[in-house]
Design a protein around this motif. Structure first.
Motif, PDB file in Angstrom:
ATOM      1  N   UNK A  16       0.948  -1.359   0.040  1.00 51.18           N
ATOM      2  CA  UNK A  16      -0.015  -0.164   0.106  1.00 51.18           C
ATOM      3  C   UNK A  16       0.825   1.083  -0.065  1.00 51.18           C
ATOM      4  N   UNK A  17       1.969   1.159   0.750  1.00 53.28           N
ATOM      5  CA  UNK A  17       2.926   2.498   0.818  1.00 53.28           C
ATOM      6  C   UNK A  17       3.566   2.709  -0.579  1.00 53.28           C
ATOM      7  N   UNK A  18       4.027   1.444  -1.170  1.00 48.47           N
ATOM      8  CA  UNK A  18       4.649   1.338  -2.436  1.00 48.47           C
ATOM      9  C   UNK A  18       3.780   2.101  -3.516  1.00 48.47           C
ATOM     10  N   UNK A  19       2.476   1.544  -3.542  1.00 51.70           N
ATOM     11  CA  UNK A  19       1.489   2.240  -4.682  1.00 51.70           C
ATOM     12  C   UNK A  19       1.361   3.495  -4.301  1.00 51.70           C
ATOM     13  N   UNK A  20       1.661   4.142  -3.049  1.00 52.89           N
ATOM     14  CA  UNK A  20       1.658   5.509  -3.106  1.00 52.89           C
ATOM     15  C   UNK A  20       2.889   6.319  -2.955  1.00 52.89           C
ATOM     16  N   UNK A  21       3.752   5.596  -3.358  1.00 52.48           N
ATOM     17  CA  UNK A  21       4.993   6.183  -3.790  1.00 52.48           C
ATOM     18  C   UNK A  21       5.809   6.689  -2.252  1.00 52.48           C
ATOM     19  N   UNK A  22       5.551   5.474  -1.209  1.00 54.13           N
ATOM     20  CA  UNK A  22       6.198   5.823  -0.221  1.00 54.13           C
ATOM     21  C   UNK A  22       6.923   4.746   0.508  1.00 54.13           C
ATOM     22  N   UNK A  50       3.683  11.110   6.025  1.00 52.37           N
ATOM     23  CA  UNK A  50       3.218  11.758   7.217  1.00 52.37           C
ATOM     24  C   UNK A  50       2.034  11.228   7.917  1.00 52.37           C
ATOM     25  N   UNK A  51       1.947  11.297   9.241  1.00 49.53           N
ATOM     26  CA  UNK A  51       0.920  10.349   9.823  1.00 49.53           C
ATOM     27  C   UNK A  51      -0.665  10.614   9.367  1.00 49.53           C
ATOM     28  N   UNK A  55      -3.269   7.940   7.724  1.00 46.72           N
ATOM     29  CA  UNK A  55      -4.611   7.727   8.093  1.00 46.72           C
ATOM     30  C   UNK A  55      -5.342   7.660   7.067  1.00 46.72           C
ATOM     31  N   UNK A  56      -4.883   8.313   5.871  1.00 41.89           N
ATOM     32  CA  UNK A  56      -6.174   8.348   4.851  1.00 41.89           C
ATOM     33  C   UNK A  56      -5.765   7.155   3.840  1.00 41.89           C
ATOM     34  N   UNK A  57      -4.790   6.282   4.055  1.00 41.83           N
ATOM     35  CA  UNK A  57      -4.324   5.099   3.153  1.00 41.83           C
ATOM     36  C   UNK A  57      -5.071   4.048   3.794  1.00 41.83           C
ATOM     37  N   UNK A  58      -5.725   4.056   5.093  1.00 47.65           N
ATOM     38  CA  UNK A  58      -6.378   2.807   5.629  1.00 47.65           C
ATOM     39  C   UNK A  58      -7.546   2.995   6.259  1.00 47.65           C
ATOM     40  N   UNK A  59      -8.576   2.224   6.004  1.00 46.25           N
ATOM     41  CA  UNK A  59      -9.889   2.444   6.532  1.00 46.25           C
ATOM     42  C   UNK A  59      -9.836   2.472   8.193  1.00 46.25           C
ATOM     43  N   UNK A  60      -8.916   1.693   8.868  1.00 45.07           N
ATOM     44  CA  UNK A  60      -9.354   1.624  10.345  1.00 45.07           C
ATOM     45  C   UNK A  60      -7.970   2.003  10.896  1.00 45.07           C
ATOM     46  N   UNK A  61      -7.951   3.313  11.568  1.00 43.93           N
ATOM     47  CA  UNK A  61      -6.679   3.945  11.975  1.00 43.93           C
ATOM     48  C   UNK A  61      -7.035   4.702  13.421  1.00 43.93           C
ATOM     49  N   UNK A  62      -5.899   4.377  14.163  1.00 43.65           N
ATOM     50  CA  UNK A  62      -6.232   5.152  15.551  1.00 43.65           C
ATOM     51  C   UNK A  62      -5.352   6.199  15.554  1.00 43.65           C
ATOM     52  N   UNK A  63      -5.532   7.501  15.886  1.00 46.98           N
ATOM     53  CA  UNK A  63      -4.619   8.427  16.147  1.00 46.98           C
ATOM     54  C   UNK A  63      -3.831   8.648  17.210  1.00 46.98           C
ATOM     55  N   UNK A  70       2.787   9.324  14.926  1.00 48.09           N
ATOM     56  CA  UNK A  70       2.472   7.790  15.251  1.00 48.09           C
ATOM     57  C   UNK A  70       0.861   7.793  14.960  1.00 48.09           C
ATOM     58  N   UNK A  71       0.772   6.805  14.336  1.00 44.81           N
ATOM     59  CA  UNK A  71      -0.770   6.186  14.133  1.00 44.81           C
ATOM     60  C   UNK A  71      -0.736   4.617  14.295  1.00 44.81           C
ATOM     61  N   UNK A  72      -1.953   4.086  14.747  1.00 41.89           N
ATOM     62  CA  UNK A  72      -1.982   2.612  14.863  1.00 41.89           C
ATOM     63  C   UNK A  72      -3.037   2.196  13.927  1.00 41.89           C
TER      64      UNK A  72
END
Length: 449
Positions: A16-22, A50-51, A55-63, A70-72
């Motif tokens: 998912x990060x690779x596809x976002x260029x990260x 950036x955190x 958070x926008x890359x995944x549906x379930x994220x805890x800030x 940091x996010x979980x």
């Protein structure tokens, strides 16, 4: 071929990060434990994203810590703490950085970490392993070593000296001499750490395969008096007799001898901390410690409350310490065994026996024969099969029944119920409504009823 057993879900996370260029790098304890062949429960990933972008890359994220990047992320059954590459600013309070600066360089991020074993990074997409501080060599050598200047690392975060000892204790590693020498020089900073963080690290030391190793390091570095001064005071308190060790070494070894259940490890460690206060000289010139278990129970409760352990842990430990001095032999009557169970609770028997074995191990440093406790265990089992009436609530009558005899509710009723319990402990066959009411009617007069 992938040298590490990376879960499929974690590899997909990296894509998912690779596809976002990260970038996405597995870091910290997860990578360390994987290299050591240990089971990994907590996943840590570092990224140049950036955190808020994560958070926008995944549906379930805890800030969990946006200000520190940091996010979980909850992803396909995994819980992944994900942090943006960062450089920490000054540690004004000796606990956390006053500020963080985000960076695009994973190497700068690894430089801020505590120990070389925790400064490795594995790229989830390319499989590249970064090891700029020779952490893998230190793992192979069984060495805990701070990154760079240990004084700087320990000044940044006052908990790091205790973490060094905890890692050494958990893994059975040596601490690098320069790293070890820095610990006594940063104790003032350690004293600023919250007691909850200290407690959590202490628990990990106590649950190590051989906690005495870590406990001796705590004493050697001068940390023990800042955590458990009551225990530190046991150094040099000689015991004589069957004991080969002073009270402190006996306590450390007893902790080794206890099962890896935190209540038992703590009880084994603290069961004799009342001995310095109880010490007296006997007629033969040898030391005595009469009723030290009561003093130890009180001191243990005070220490554990200061360390903010849960009420459940405190209650369990204090109960075990208070009752660890039982001296069973075959001459005990059935009533004596029942009274022992009434005091200690049958549900606590196995823990109490485990503490007895741990105490015996700490006396000589050699494992005792556990079969020596089998007669008491069998006796208890046989008696409980015949009767489980060990408390007032187990009596065949209650306060309502006594009230029907004219006994007023209050202290007098409590004393009559207590006497009825003593009667039943002597003879369980008396635990019937008819017989107990008959006895109560006969004894109530001496209580002014």
């Amino acid at each position: 071929m992938n040298p590490f057993p990376i879960p499929k879900a974690l590899r997909e996370y990296g894509r998912v990060f690779r596809d976002a260029g990260r970038q996405a790098w597995l870091v910290g304890g997860a990578l360390r434990d994987m290299i050591l062949g240990k089971k990994v429960n907590d996943w840590d990933v570092a990224t140049d994203a950036p955190a808020r972008e994560v958070a926008k890359m995944f549906p379930r994220v805890i800030p969990t810590g946006l200000q520190h990047g940091t996010v979980t992320v909850l992803w396909k059954g995994l819980t992944i703490e994900t942090t943006t590459f960062r450089v920490d600013g000054n540690y004004g309070d000796g606990r956390r950085p006053d500020s963080v600066t985000f960076t695009s360089d994973i190497r700068e991020d690894l430089r801020r970490r505590d120990f070389t074993m925790n400064s490795l990074a594995y790229n989830l997409e390319t499989g590249e392993l970064l090891d700029p501080h020779q952490g893998r060599a230190d793992l192979a050598a069984g060495l805990v070593r701070a990154i760079g200047d240990p004084l700087e690392r320990f000044t940044e975060d006052g908990l790091r000296p205790l973490r060094a000892i905890r890692f050494a204790s958990q893994l059975g590693y040596r601490i690098d001499p320069d790293t070890l020498a820095a610990i006594p020089r940063t104790l003032e900073n350690f004293r600023r750490v919250s007691i909850e963080r200290v407690r959590d690290e202490l628990v990990k030391v106590l649950l190590s395969p051989r906690p005495s190793y870590g406990l001796n390091l705590l004493e050697e570095t001068g940390m023990l008096p800042h955590i458990l001064p009551e225990l530190s005071a046991c150094r040099g308190v000689e015991q004589k007799g069957f004991h080969r060790f002073d009270v402190l070494d006996h306590s450390f070894l007893s902790c080794d001898g206890a099962p890896d259940k935190i209540e038992l490890r703590i009880a084994a460690l603290l069961h004799d901390i009342g001995k310095p206060a109880a010490r007296a000289e006997g007629p033969d010139g040898l030391p005595t410690f009469h009723r030290h278990e009561e003093l130890s129970a009180r001191a243990a409760e005070e220490a554990l409350r200061r360390l903010k352990f849960s009420n459940a842990v405190i209650s369990a430990v204090v109960h075990l310490v208070r009752h660890h001095m039982f001296a069973y032999d075959d001459s005990w009557s059935d009533a004596a065994v029942r009274r022992f169970l009434a005091r200690t609770g049958p549900e606590n028997l196995e823990d109490l026996l485990a503490l007895r074995l741990a105490d015996a191990y700490g006396t000589t440093g050699t494992p005792p024969d556990p079969r020596g406790l089998d007669p008491l265990r069998k006796r208890v089992r046989d008696l409980l099969e015949r009767s489980r009436a060990l408390s007032i609530r187990d009596l065949a009558i209650d306060g309502n029944d006594l009230a029907s005899l004219g006994v007023p509710r209050g202290p007098v009723m409590g004393r009559i119920l207590a006497e009825l319990l003593e009667t039943v402990l002597d003879d369980p066959e008396l635990n019937t409504p008819e017989r107990l009411l008959d006895i109560a009617g006969k004894i109530k007069g001496k209580y002014g009823v």
